[in-house]
Design a protein around this motif. Structure first.
Motif, PDB file in Angstrom:
ATOM      1  N   GLY A 235      66.557  42.583  65.298  1.00 43.94           N
ATOM      2  CA  GLY A 235      67.990  42.477  65.558  1.00 43.94           C
ATOM      3  C   GLY A 235      68.613  41.302  64.838  1.00 43.94           C
ATOM      4  O   GLY A 235      69.713  41.414  64.263  1.00 43.94           O
TER       5      GLY A 235
ATOM      6  N   ALA B 225      72.869  45.548  65.990  1.00 44.32           N
ATOM      7  CA  ALA B 225      71.443  45.244  66.086  1.00 44.32           C
ATOM      8  C   ALA B 225      71.224  43.945  66.852  1.00 44.32           C
ATOM      9  O   ALA B 225      70.306  43.841  67.690  1.00 44.32           O
TER      10      ALA B 225
ATOM     11  N   SER C 155      69.143  43.393  70.378  1.00 41.12           N
ATOM     12  CA  SER C 155      67.989  42.506  70.529  1.00 41.12           C
ATOM     13  C   SER C 155      68.215  41.484  71.636  1.00 41.12           C
ATOM     14  O   SER C 155      67.293  41.132  72.369  1.00 41.12           O
TER      15      SER C 155
ATOM     16  N   PRO D 261      68.721  48.273  75.105  1.00 40.52           N
ATOM     17  CA  PRO D 261      68.575  47.703  73.753  1.00 40.52           C
ATOM     18  C   PRO D 261      68.879  48.714  72.650  1.00 40.52           C
ATOM     19  O   PRO D 261      69.245  48.323  71.545  1.00 40.52           O
TER      20      PRO D 261
ATOM     21  N   TYR E 221      68.772  47.582  68.161  1.00 37.75           N
ATOM     22  CA  TYR E 221      68.021  46.651  67.308  1.00 37.75           C
ATOM     23  C   TYR E 221      67.461  47.303  66.047  1.00 37.75           C
ATOM     24  O   TYR E 221      67.213  46.622  65.062  1.00 37.75           O
TER      25      TYR E 221
END
Length: 333
Positions: free
Chosen positions: A130, A138, A142, A214, A224
């Motif tokens: 990320g 991203a 993360s 995530p 991510y």
């Protein structure tokens, strides 16, 4: 000479385990699409091979030959190494997991601690991916993963303390053997609270629905790994499925008696003893794998504040209560 023999045997075992594991992971992707297809009244893969059985092989070939794109402004070194960290951590956990009596690559005394510790390292791969991607989606994915891992790894670790107290060992083989000393043959019944906490935490630990924040396709377009493609994307995918198998094996070993069946059941039906232990082990593991698929097909994603509230306000207090009750039980009996 003896050292060389040990190295050769360990290498041979590792290669066998690796080959079998990859086969299971490949067809777990097929099984997931079929299970969710039936839940949602769809057929799932049907075109490649009979009932789509060759679809996983077609997917692997496609991903290997797909163009590997690396965006211009990423940190290239970290970007390349991140998926390898996640994959290596996921694979390393299987070194200490016994799948049958005396069937384990390395039977170490701190096997349970090893699995929890190594599984946590996989989070570094997600955070690095990320951060190095130079993308806000991203990076947000993360950050979510880091907070989620910290919250739910505490609950996951505490849920296993009751098992450690009852087995009086961190060795995974000894934990299975200890369960065989009870007539019910598994810690599932006295540790039902710990098992509940473990199952919820393992869903969050593996970033699966309803805790796939995530990735969160509808919010972060893939989170991510949004900038990854081709073989590097498939490494993240592989690490996620390996983590599912690892957590399912851990649940089987710590709560479901591993490769054994309850003595009371064996006494009532002696013929069950003829079935190899590896069959029981795989049945229990695949029950938990099915649980992953079933929950993905039926539950909506939690909001991020709900995710954190469940972890800190529900699971951790429940796990601490379970430790207290188990400690009192062990002290007086």
């Amino acid at each position: 000479m003896e050292t060389v023999y040990i190295i050769l045997i360990t290498t041979f075992k590792t290669l066998i385990y690796f080959g079998i594991l990859m086969l299971h992971v490949a067809y777990a992707t097929y099984a997931e699409r079929k299970v969710i297809g039936h839940i949602q009244l769809r057929l799932g893969p049907m075109l490649v091979g009979p009932h789509g059985l060759l679809q996983p092989i077609a997917d692997v070939v496609k991903l290997i030959f797909k163009e590997d794109i690396i965006p211009t402004k990423v940190d290239k070194a970290i970007f390349r190494i991140a998926p390898l960290i996640s994959l290596t951590a996921a694979l390393s956990t299987f070194a200490v997991i016994p799948v049958n009596k005396n069937w384990v690559i390395s039977d170490i005394n701190v096997g349970l601690l090893y699995v929890i510790g190594i599984a946590g390292i996989g989070t570094y791969g997600i955070i690095f991916s990320g951060w190095s991607s130079n993308s806000k989606y991203a990076f947000l994915g993360s950050l979510r993963s880091a907070a989620q891992m910290i919250s739910y790894e505490v609950a996951l670790g505490l849920s296993l303390v009751g098992v450690i107290l009852m087995a009086e060992s961190f060795n995974l083989t000894e934990i299975v053997n200890k369960q065989g000393e009870y007539w019910y043959g598994m810690f599932l019944f006295p540790q039902i609270i710990g098992y509940f906490v473990f199952v919820v935490a393992m869903l969050a630990e593996t970033n699966r629905l309803p805790f796939d924040l995530p990735e969160a396709e509808t919010e972060l377009v893939a989170g991510y790994f949004v900038e990854y493609s081709g073989i590097r994307f498939s490494l993240f995918y592989l690490a996620e499925y390996l983590a599912m198998f690892c957590m399912s094996a851990l649940a089987t070993i710590c709560f479901w008696g591993g490769w054994t069946i309850p003595p009371v059941l064996l006494k009532a039906l002696p013929a069950l003893g003829l079935i190899p232990g590896i069959v029981w082990f795989l049945l229990k593991v695949y029950f938990h794998i099915f649980l992953f698929f079933w929950l993905r097909g039926t539950l909506p994603r939690y909001r991020y504040d709900q995710l954190m509230a469940i972890g800190w306000k529900v699971l951790i207090p429940l796990a601490l209560f379970n430790i207290l009750v188990t400690s009192i039980f062990k002290y007086y009996l």
